[in-house]
Design an enzyme around this catalytic site. Sequence first.
Site, PDB file in Angstrom:
ATOM      1  N   SER A 232      -4.885  -2.618  -0.978  1.00 29.15           N
ATOM      2  CA  SER A 232      -4.266  -3.271   0.160  1.00 29.15           C
ATOM      3  C   SER A 232      -5.267  -4.013   1.058  1.00 29.15           C
ATOM      4  O   SER A 232      -4.863  -4.717   1.984  1.00 29.15           O
ATOM      5  CB  SER A 232      -3.521  -2.234   0.997  1.00 29.15           C
ATOM      6  OG  SER A 232      -4.402  -1.248   1.510  1.00 29.15           O
TER       7      SER A 232
ATOM      8  N   SER B 178      -7.722   1.127  -2.519  1.00 22.64           N
ATOM      9  CA  SER B 178      -7.604  -0.131  -1.768  1.00 22.64           C
ATOM     10  C   SER B 178      -8.909  -0.744  -1.295  1.00 22.64           C
ATOM     11  O   SER B 178      -8.902  -1.831  -0.724  1.00 22.64           O
ATOM     12  CB  SER B 178      -6.671   0.070  -0.563  1.00 22.64           C
ATOM     13  OG  SER B 178      -5.356   0.292  -1.008  1.00 22.64           O
TER      14      SER B 178
ATOM     15  N   LYS C 105      -9.731  -4.499   9.053  1.00 16.58           N
ATOM     16  CA  LYS C 105      -8.392  -4.411   8.464  1.00 16.58           C
ATOM     17  C   LYS C 105      -7.357  -4.090   9.537  1.00 16.58           C
ATOM     18  O   LYS C 105      -7.620  -3.331  10.477  1.00 16.58           O
ATOM     19  CB  LYS C 105      -8.396  -3.341   7.374  1.00 16.58           C
ATOM     20  CG  LYS C 105      -7.176  -3.340   6.472  1.00 16.58           C
ATOM     21  CD  LYS C 105      -7.328  -2.285   5.386  1.00 16.58           C
ATOM     22  CE  LYS C 105      -6.116  -2.217   4.473  1.00 16.58           C
ATOM     23  NZ  LYS C 105      -6.248  -1.162   3.445  1.00 16.58           N
TER      24      LYS C 105
END
Length: 465
Positions: free
Chosen positions: A154, A178, A80
Amino acid sequence: MTDLRAADVAETVRLTSSGEVSATVVVDEALARIAGANPGLNAISRLLADEARLEATARDEHLASGGTPGPLHGVPMLIKEEIAVAGTVTTFGGEANSTPAAADAELVRRLRDAGAVIVGKSTMPEFGAWPYTESTSRGITHNPWDPTRTPGGSSGGTAAAVSSGMVPVAIGGDGGGSIRIPSACCGLFGLKPQRGRVTGSPEPHLWWALGTMGPLARTVLDSAIVYDVIRGNVDGDLYRAGETGSFVEAVGREPGRLRIGWSTKAVTLGVRPDPIHVRAVQETARLLGDLGHDVREVDPHYPDPTAAFVPQFFAGIRTEADAVEHFDRLERRTRETYRLGSWVRPRVLEWALAQTEKVSAKANRVFDGLDVLLTPSIAHRPPRVGILDGRGTVASSLAAMPAIAYAALWNVAGNPAAAVPCGIAEDGLPVSVQLVGRTDGEPTLLSLSAQIERVRPWPLLAGGA
């Protein structure tokens, strides 16, 4: 010939460690899948193709010279955007940084030491502020099961990449759901670990007491394999989890007869779960009862986590925004959020952290008589893309409520919680339930999730293998 798109982590490692397939071939095929799928999904913001090929070659040479393969030997992985990868800019999902990271984050270092090959960075909304992967900088990330729908966030890029078969596993983060939200939207297994289980080094914390990092995976075993590689602390970590045994061993154990309470009541007042999610919880409760567990409906008597969560949300974003190189390049909504959080001074944050302990104590009362709590993962079906278009901070926060309604409390409380797939609903999209465990209860969640997976297998790839 093995279909590497369908190969999970365990199978990929078996192939590469035995020499049946080289790490170079595995990575080349992953890069080819990325080239084909990513333009339509926008799951990857930075591809590291040349670096990945060199790393795969090094893995093959290590094995050829008699070296011992690691537990992730040759597995292509994405990281990420908020996590440092040496030689790439840690963008936090925007354009406000421009200098490449000098070193890997500790988590990435551990992955490489275990034999993983980093092929790129996965897309996220700026600072991970929203449970939908949409931003001015990155555009919109799409759900592989239905590109008109969001993959959640996210860690939406992470979820879309794994669910579509670009890579077998990838790393996300969870500060309010997330990992679990995009796992639920994309049909993946996503475990948020106990607070402090995984180091955030070089950062001492992630959104103070709220955040952690971990894999989004197609199988329970894959998640456990990665966690056994990355978990553990370093000096300077603000939080530390308690001791547990091997997560992989937990997956292989029967969970025993557990006391499981189920509830479809949302933590967030005014949020009503979609009937599809209510049905999924009820069906899972019946399944668990048939498996011999003591299952009953409960009222969890949830505490209100707002006073603890909101100040840490604002403080987390302000801390990350203060550290970027080009504040003026932050997106308009991010700058608005920064301004709206100006009231979170150090004493307010200190008070909020004290509230975290109180909320945690109240939330954990449900485990006085239970081993596991079963709830929906999210309240709504994955909404259509563009849900954040034209919205400011307040409107975006309201749009986020159905996504975080069952998830965010457990970031405040710190407990482990997992999104567990339940198959595909009549709308063609995945369905998920959430299992919440006691403090340091990841082994129980993994054993129980693996039991569910065995008796109720879920589709592993969007569009089929």
